[in-house]
Scaffold this motif. Structure first.
Motif, PDB file in Angstrom:
ATOM      1  N   UNK A 241       0.757  -7.707   5.373  1.00 31.60           N
ATOM      2  CA  UNK A 241       1.280  -6.390   5.728  1.00 31.60           C
ATOM      3  C   UNK A 241       2.216  -5.796   4.657  1.00 31.60           C
ATOM      4  N   UNK A 242       3.006  -6.647   4.048  1.00 31.99           N
ATOM      5  CA  UNK A 242       3.969  -6.172   3.040  1.00 31.99           C
ATOM      6  C   UNK A 242       3.269  -5.618   1.802  1.00 31.99           C
ATOM      7  N   UNK A 243       1.993  -5.924   1.616  1.00 35.20           N
ATOM      8  CA  UNK A 243       1.273  -5.463   0.436  1.00 35.20           C
ATOM      9  C   UNK A 243       0.332  -4.288   0.725  1.00 35.20           C
ATOM     10  N   UNK A 244       0.297  -3.834   1.975  1.00 40.29           N
ATOM     11  CA  UNK A 244      -0.576  -2.710   2.327  1.00 40.29           C
ATOM     12  C   UNK A 244      -0.310  -1.505   1.423  1.00 40.29           C
ATOM     13  N   UNK A 245       0.969  -1.125   1.283  1.00 39.75           N
ATOM     14  CA  UNK A 245       1.296   0.064   0.486  1.00 39.75           C
ATOM     15  C   UNK A 245       0.945  -0.112  -0.984  1.00 39.75           C
ATOM     16  N   UNK A 246       0.990  -1.350  -1.470  1.00 41.94           N
ATOM     17  CA  UNK A 246       0.603  -1.606  -2.861  1.00 41.94           C
ATOM     18  C   UNK A 246      -0.871  -1.246  -3.056  1.00 41.94           C
ATOM     19  N   UNK A 247      -1.700  -1.770  -2.172  1.00 39.83           N
ATOM     20  CA  UNK A 247      -3.139  -1.548  -2.333  1.00 39.83           C
ATOM     21  C   UNK A 247      -3.523  -0.103  -2.051  1.00 39.83           C
ATOM     22  N   UNK A 248      -2.719   0.595  -1.252  1.00 44.83           N
ATOM     23  CA  UNK A 248      -3.041   1.980  -0.877  1.00 44.83           C
ATOM     24  C   UNK A 248      -2.441   3.025  -1.820  1.00 44.83           C
ATOM     25  N   UNK A 249      -1.651   2.604  -2.803  1.00 42.09           N
ATOM     26  CA  UNK A 249      -0.952   3.542  -3.692  1.00 42.09           C
ATOM     27  C   UNK A 249      -1.886   4.618  -4.251  1.00 42.09           C
ATOM     28  N   UNK A 250      -2.910   4.233  -4.967  1.00 44.53           N
ATOM     29  CA  UNK A 250      -3.823   5.195  -5.585  1.00 44.53           C
ATOM     30  C   UNK A 250      -4.611   5.999  -4.560  1.00 44.53           C
ATOM     31  N   UNK A 251      -5.020   5.342  -3.498  1.00 45.60           N
ATOM     32  CA  UNK A 251      -5.814   5.986  -2.455  1.00 45.60           C
ATOM     33  C   UNK A 251      -5.011   7.054  -1.727  1.00 45.60           C
ATOM     34  N   UNK A 252      -3.731   6.733  -1.412  1.00 44.63           N
ATOM     35  CA  UNK A 252      -2.862   7.728  -0.770  1.00 44.63           C
ATOM     36  C   UNK A 252      -2.594   8.892  -1.716  1.00 44.63           C
ATOM     37  N   UNK A 253      -2.412   8.588  -2.993  1.00 43.97           N
ATOM     38  CA  UNK A 253      -2.211   9.642  -3.985  1.00 43.97           C
ATOM     39  C   UNK A 253      -3.421  10.552  -4.080  1.00 43.97           C
ATOM     40  N   UNK A 254      -4.601   9.946  -4.093  1.00 46.44           N
ATOM     41  CA  UNK A 254      -5.842  10.725  -4.144  1.00 46.44           C
ATOM     42  C   UNK A 254      -5.971  11.619  -2.915  1.00 46.44           C
ATOM     43  N   UNK A 255      -5.709  11.050  -1.751  1.00 45.36           N
ATOM     44  CA  UNK A 255      -5.809  11.822  -0.506  1.00 45.36           C
ATOM     45  C   UNK A 255      -4.865  13.032  -0.516  1.00 45.36           C
TER      46      UNK A 255
ATOM     47  N   UNK B 298      -3.501  14.454  -3.199  1.00 46.64           N
ATOM     48  CA  UNK B 298      -3.906  15.381  -4.277  1.00 46.64           C
ATOM     49  C   UNK B 298      -5.037  16.283  -3.800  1.00 46.64           C
ATOM     50  N   UNK B 299      -6.011  15.723  -3.098  1.00 48.54           N
ATOM     51  CA  UNK B 299      -7.112  16.516  -2.562  1.00 48.54           C
ATOM     52  C   UNK B 299      -6.606  17.554  -1.564  1.00 48.54           C
ATOM     53  N   UNK B 300      -5.719  17.120  -0.655  1.00 52.45           N
ATOM     54  CA  UNK B 300      -5.189  18.049   0.353  1.00 52.45           C
ATOM     55  C   UNK B 300      -4.402  19.181  -0.296  1.00 52.45           C
ATOM     56  N   UNK B 301      -3.641  18.857  -1.315  1.00 56.18           N
ATOM     57  CA  UNK B 301      -2.784  19.855  -1.952  1.00 56.18           C
ATOM     58  C   UNK B 301      -3.536  20.775  -2.895  1.00 56.18           C
ATOM     59  N   UNK B 302      -4.502  20.246  -3.623  1.00 53.50           N
ATOM     60  CA  UNK B 302      -5.141  21.037  -4.679  1.00 53.50           C
ATOM     61  C   UNK B 302      -6.548  21.514  -4.385  1.00 53.50           C
TER      62      UNK B 302
END
Length: 144
Positions: free
Chosen positions: A122-136, A138-142
């Motif tokens: 669980x403590x590493x979830x945000x690590x693995x999701x870093x790029x994916x959350x950024x992509x999500x 970025x898509x919503x914003x741009x």
């Protein structure tokens, strides 16, 4: 044995990241994103054409092997895909990490499937999701 293979894939993406670097020029999106829980950071660069296809995508960043390998895997997967296809991959990857749900077609996630074991950490979830959350975001914003 499979776990060893997965570790090798993750380390390969960490040591030899795909699509690392900057994109600039007309129509290029630049989106910084930071993991608030550990300080890992990345900047996502994308170019999306008139047909909503991700023509090019790159990233720069600093962080642990999991976050940087995941960014590499994500950029590899979404390059050449439509925004809608990328959003589908984000959903699949997020469900795999947060719920442990493997996709019906495991080939859809490519090398990113090697991060499936992160679900238990669980403590590493945000690590693995870093790029994916950024992509999500970025898509919503741009794009939307």
């Amino acid at each position: 044995m499979l776990e060893n293979l997965y570790k090798q894939i993750v380390m390969d993406h960490y040591k030899n990241p795909r699509n690392k670097g900057k994109l600039d020029g007309e129509g290029s999106i630049q989106f910084p994103y930071k993991n608030p829980t550990c300080g890992d950071v990345m900047v996502l660069y994308m170019t999306i054409d008139d047909n909503r296809k991700i023509k090019d995508v790159k990233f720069e960043g600093e962080g642990c092997s999991i976050s940087m390998a995941s960014c590499s895997m994500m950029t590899d997967l979404v390059k050449g895909k439509t925004v809608e296809e990328a959003e589908h991959l984000i959903e699949l990857f997020t469900a795999m990490i947060k719920k442990g749900d493997l996709p019906e077609d495991e080939d859809e996630l490519g090398d990113a499937l090697s991060l499936s074991g992160i679900h238990k950490l669980r403590a590493r979830h945000n690590c693995s999701l870093l790029g994916w959350n950024g992509l999500e975001r970025a898509i919503k914003q741009h794009v939307h």
